[in-house]
Design a protein around this motif. Structure first.
Motif, short mmCIF file in Angstrom:
data_model
loop_
_atom_site.label_atom_id
_atom_site.label_comp_id
_atom_site.label_asym_id
_atom_site.label_seq_id
_atom_site.Cartn_x
_atom_site.Cartn_y
_atom_site.Cartn_z
N UNK A 1 0.84 -1.20 0.00
CA UNK A 1 0.00 0.00 0.00
C UNK A 1 0.87 1.25 0.00
N UNK A 2 1.91 1.23 0.82
CA UNK A 2 2.82 2.38 0.87
C UNK A 2 3.56 2.55 -0.46
N UNK A 3 3.96 1.44 -1.06
CA UNK A 3 4.63 1.50 -2.37
C UNK A 3 3.70 2.13 -3.41
N UNK B 1 2.08 6.48 -7.09
CA UNK B 1 1.04 7.38 -7.58
C UNK B 1 1.47 8.83 -7.43
N UNK B 2 2.04 9.16 -6.28
CA UNK B 2 2.51 10.53 -6.05
C UNK B 2 3.66 10.89 -7.00
N UNK B 3 4.57 9.95 -7.25
CA UNK B 3 5.71 10.19 -8.14
C UNK B 3 5.24 10.46 -9.56
N UNK C 1 -6.63 0.15 1.44
CA UNK C 1 -5.49 -0.69 1.11
C UNK C 1 -4.85 -1.27 2.36
N UNK C 2 -4.70 -0.45 3.40
CA UNK C 2 -4.17 -0.93 4.66
C UNK C 2 -5.00 -2.08 5.20
#
Length: 521
Positions: free
Chosen positions: A196-198, A203-205, A265-266
């Motif tokens: 989820x963190x990946x 997405x932000x990148x 997602x978490x």
């Protein structure tokens, strides 16, 4: 009478309900003076709060009863088809000396509609719990009287035997509670939300990259970066079903989806584990993109389909762990999902096809990978077949159907407009020429006419502007462009006439006035 006799009765009753009558221990207070129990059958639900208290007078009993009634309000509401019974049991060393029976006979309610009454009972250890509220009669009421020990069995003469007995039964009840909590923890903490963190970082990148090079709200930029664009998919660019999941249109779209992905997602990754979550996420996202391709012609992007797939995976969790689902996240999840579905239905620009496709894809993907420690071989097979059939069927429908073709080709018009702003007039014309034969929208004729002006094909532009005005006589921009085109073709008189009409329709337009003065000059 010593307090430990109160402890004996409290833990004997709890032990009897938990070990012999299928009650589950839900919670125990830190001081072990309040214990919550629940039993659910096919027909009813019985919830019991047990409290150890000591009071010489019942003066504070009424307030305590109201406090416990309020505590019942935070419990999950039982299924509508099941009768629910709420009991609050006081276990005391000695009964209050005043008329406490009158207060315990008062019916309190957990809801304003007075449909959820709490029955209060008081059992005094000093007189064997056989004064006023008979414990045996209470147990008969909840069909749990068989095998309950007598006072003599509960209170052996030897003090060490009595102490050992109550300690053992207290430990067994608390062990059962701990076991239940460990089972819940095992379900909700199987995995760690690494992927989820990946996803959030990726997405932000991508968003930062597209904003640096162009704009996330430019249709051309979105298409170049891999957004879902039906004509490109028709030409074989099926990879857009995946790449579109990492693009977002504007900062608000990004933040909303990132927030939803963080929470959903978490939850899904913790319950299913990372490997299963990866499969669920991409399967749901791809099915959502396919549904978007089939049911809308708009350029679309975003992780919404995959996020709705997380909803679907949690719904499958609710199918397998029904009781646990409704005791924890169930009601809130269903409300949030319903709000999102309604929102997607009533707001035109929301890609509800992607949402519903992702929801179904996530549910089916979850049935394929299954929950940890749960094995349903037949469900795996059914889920796999259903997922393939749904994905292939929806894709085929979108490929052969013209239902996704809009009578007003907004996407192509916007793309053509952006191309013309970059003076790529031939490409702008090519985009509009693909759809102009399938529409009668004046706006479409206006845009392709503009592209022809950019290509200096004034005769063709004149033809399109005339069709735009025929479709909408009040379309002053098209009327003005007719005048401009006639002027470019050398017919100044006709050009002046159309520009005058445009000025009458929109008298505050300084651009029209400036061009008219130039014609006159």
């Amino acid at each position: 009478m010593e307090v430990r006799d109160q402890d004996v009765l409290f833990w004997e009753l709890a032990h009897h309900l938990v070990t012999k009558n299928n009650f589950k221990a839900l919670h125990v207070s830190g001081d072990r003076k309040q214990l919550w129990l629940e039993r659910e059958t096919d027909h009813d639900v019985t919830v019991i709060s047990m409290s150890k208290i000591d009071m010489a007078y019942s003066r504070g009993l009424e307030d305590h009863m109201k406090e416990v009634a309020n505590q019942f309000q935070v419990l999950k509401k039982p299924p509508r088809k099941k009768e629910v019974n709420y009991y609050h049991l006081y276990v005391t060393s000695i009964a209050p000396v005043d008329n406490w029976q009158q207060k315990t006979n008062e019916i309190l309610y957990t809801d304003a509609s007075k449909k959820r009454p709490v029955i209060t009972k008081l059992f005094a250890a000093s007189i064997g719990a056989h004064h006023g509220d008979d414990i045996t009669r209470f147990l008969e009421t909840i069909q749990a009287s068989e095998g309950f020990p007598t006072k003599e069995q509960m209170l052996p003469d030897h003090e060490q035997v009595k102490q050992h007995q109550v300690t053992r039964k207290r430990i067994e009840v608390l062990d059962e509670l701990e076991r239940e909590q460990k089972e819940i923890q095992k379900v909700f903490a199987y995995g760690k939300p690494r992927f989820t963190m990946v996803l959030l970082v990726l997405i932000a990148t991508v968003f930062i990259l597209i904003e640096t090079l162009a704009s996330s709200q430019d249709v051309l930029a979105l298409i170049d970066f891999g957004a879902k664009y039906n004509p490109a998919i028709d030409n074989g660019e099926v990879w857009r079903f995946v790449t579109s999941m990492f693009l977002h249109i504007g900062i608000f779209h990004l933040l909303m989806n990132a927030l939803a992905l963080f929470y959903l997602g978490n939850a899904v990754e913790r319950i299913y584990g990372t490997g299963r979550f990866v499969f669920i996420y991409f399967a749901a996202g791809i099915v959502g993109s396919i549904a978007s391709y089939a049911f809308t012609s708009q350029v679309s992007a975003g992780a919404s389909g995959a996020i709705f797939g997380c909803f679907g995976a949690l719904l499958y969790f609710g199918l397998v762990y029904r009781d646990l689902f409704f005791k924890t996240m169930g009601k809130s999840l269903l409300i949030i999902l319903a709000i999102n579905i309604v929102f997607g239905t009533v707001v035109p620009m929301v890609d509800n096809g992607a949402h519903m496709g992702g929801l179904l894809g996530g549910f089916l993907a979850a049935s394929i990978v299954q929950l940890p420690h749960v094995k349903h071989g037949l469900r795996r097979v059914i889920g796999a077949v259903a997922l393939v059939v749904v994905a292939a069927g929806v894709f085929t429908y979108g490929y052969v159907s013209e239902s996704s073709v809009s009578s007003l080709p907004l996407v192509e018009m916007q793309i053509s407009q952006e191309l013309m702003e970059e003076e790529r007039f031939d490409e702008a014309y090519d985009v509009m020429s693909e759809v102009i034969d399938h529409t009668e929208a004046p706006e479409a004729y206006f845009v392709i006419g503009n592209s022809e002006v950019g290509r200096h094909n004034y005769e063709e532009a004149l033809h399109y502007y005339e069709q735009a005005v025929a479709g909408n006589p009040e379309f002053h921009e098209a009327v003005y462009n007719l005048g401009y085109t006639y002027y470019q073709l050398g017919d100044a008189e006709q050009g002046r006439e159309y520009v005058e009409q445009a000025m009458e329709m929109n008298p505050d337009n300084s651009h029209y006035e400036d061009f008219y003065e130039r014609m006159e000059g």
